[in-house]
Design an enzyme around this catalytic site. Sequence first.
Site, PDB file in Angstrom:
ATOM      1  N   ASN A 340       3.283   0.626  -3.083  1.00 60.29           N
ATOM      2  CA  ASN A 340       4.138   0.957  -1.952  1.00 60.29           C
ATOM      3  C   ASN A 340       5.314  -0.014  -1.934  1.00 60.29           C
ATOM      4  O   ASN A 340       5.265  -1.085  -2.557  1.00 60.29           O
ATOM      5  CB  ASN A 340       3.351   0.846  -0.630  1.00 60.29           C
ATOM      6  CG  ASN A 340       2.225   1.856  -0.564  1.00 60.29           C
ATOM      7  OD1 ASN A 340       2.455   3.054  -0.700  1.00 60.29           O
ATOM      8  ND2 ASN A 340       1.017   1.365  -0.339  1.00 60.29           N
ATOM      9  N   LYS A 341       6.346   0.332  -1.189  1.00 59.04           N
ATOM     10  CA  LYS A 341       7.530  -0.522  -1.134  1.00 59.04           C
ATOM     11  C   LYS A 341       7.241  -1.854  -0.474  1.00 59.04           C
ATOM     12  O   LYS A 341       7.761  -2.883  -0.886  1.00 59.04           O
ATOM     13  CB  LYS A 341       8.658   0.217  -0.405  1.00 59.04           C
ATOM     14  CG  LYS A 341      10.024  -0.409  -0.625  1.00 59.04           C
ATOM     15  CD  LYS A 341      10.436  -0.331  -2.090  1.00 59.04           C
ATOM     16  CE  LYS A 341      11.723  -1.068  -2.369  1.00 59.04           C
ATOM     17  NZ  LYS A 341      11.980  -1.202  -3.809  1.00 59.04           N
ATOM     18  N   VAL A 342       6.417  -1.845   0.554  1.00 59.20           N
ATOM     19  CA  VAL A 342       6.032  -3.073   1.229  1.00 59.20           C
ATOM     20  C   VAL A 342       4.544  -3.294   1.002  1.00 59.20           C
ATOM     21  O   VAL A 342       3.730  -2.426   1.324  1.00 59.20           O
ATOM     22  CB  VAL A 342       6.323  -3.016   2.749  1.00 59.20           C
ATOM     23  CG1 VAL A 342       5.911  -4.320   3.416  1.00 59.20           C
ATOM     24  CG2 VAL A 342       7.813  -2.753   2.982  1.00 59.20           C
TER      25      VAL A 342
END
Length: 347
Positions: A340-342
Amino acid sequence: MPSRMRLEIGEQPEALRRTIGSLTPRIGELEKLAARTRQVLFIARGSSDNAAVYGRYLVESHTGRLATLAAPSIATTYRRRIDLDGVLAVAISQSGRTEEIVETLDWAKACGARTVAVTNGQGSPLAESADVALLTEAGEELAVPATKTYTTQLAALSVLGAGLGADVDLADLDRVPDEIERLIEATEASESLALIVEELSKVQGVVVSARGLAFGTALEVALKLKEACYLHAMGLSYADLLHGPIAVVDETTPALVLGVEGSPVLEGTAALAARVVGAGARAYGIGGGSELAGASSLALPGPGLPEWTAPLALVVPGQLLVEKLARRLGINPDVPRGLNKVTQTGA
């Protein structure tokens, strides 16, 4: 259709122009904050941790200050108090919302450190927590593998180095965006790019190596090969590689070797590539001019920049290589599996 990752690679020159333009006027603010500090503690994970490796080498080689990488678990899991009086704690996070990094910066402040945040997340918890927030101007990054957020972090750390008294010429930093534009064009025009992609598509592992200010770039390219191409990529300083792990380099496990023209470690970098080739394995050079290219099986161009700013552009041929290799392998580089991006690591 180009991938989102490829589009964002191409957005880096303009993102860097914005970031450099917005942050260089804040050097005086950084000088004031750091006036009573004597060493630097970098706090980061993932690609941001690789940026921190560049920051560490820049600070130690050009400012004479000791710089170290934090172990966030000391703050978040062991919950041990450490005397950080005289320390400048620098937390790096593209989103500014990774809880572990925010908590560790808060811990550093409670332990007596002055604090700086490097983030693309304006108004994020990390930016709000720091004494000084260096906000990068990457714009929204949609591909999961970091490209423009990574290089703008390096730009922010270059400005930080200047604020800590680095013996550098800021005009070198202003040259970076144009040099990246040139390097994107030169890399994609290179016949070696398609050849390296084809050869790497047939292996399961690769060693990525550099030393000094380019070492963080080697770690970042290795991370991208793992994230986007699912290769077993090992990022190592060539000094560590020669202490045993070089045994894994053979006809089925090539080496990707990165270098910078004019660097005091370039001679050793080229010698490593020559040793790999001499052992019957393939060595792919990135940067390092004719010296590294001549020692390598195949080579991609590097930036014509001094060593202190070269890592901002040296990573770009690696990014292009990763994006093309992922597509060759039938992988969408924009959304690698399991990522995931974060990222939240938990306590």
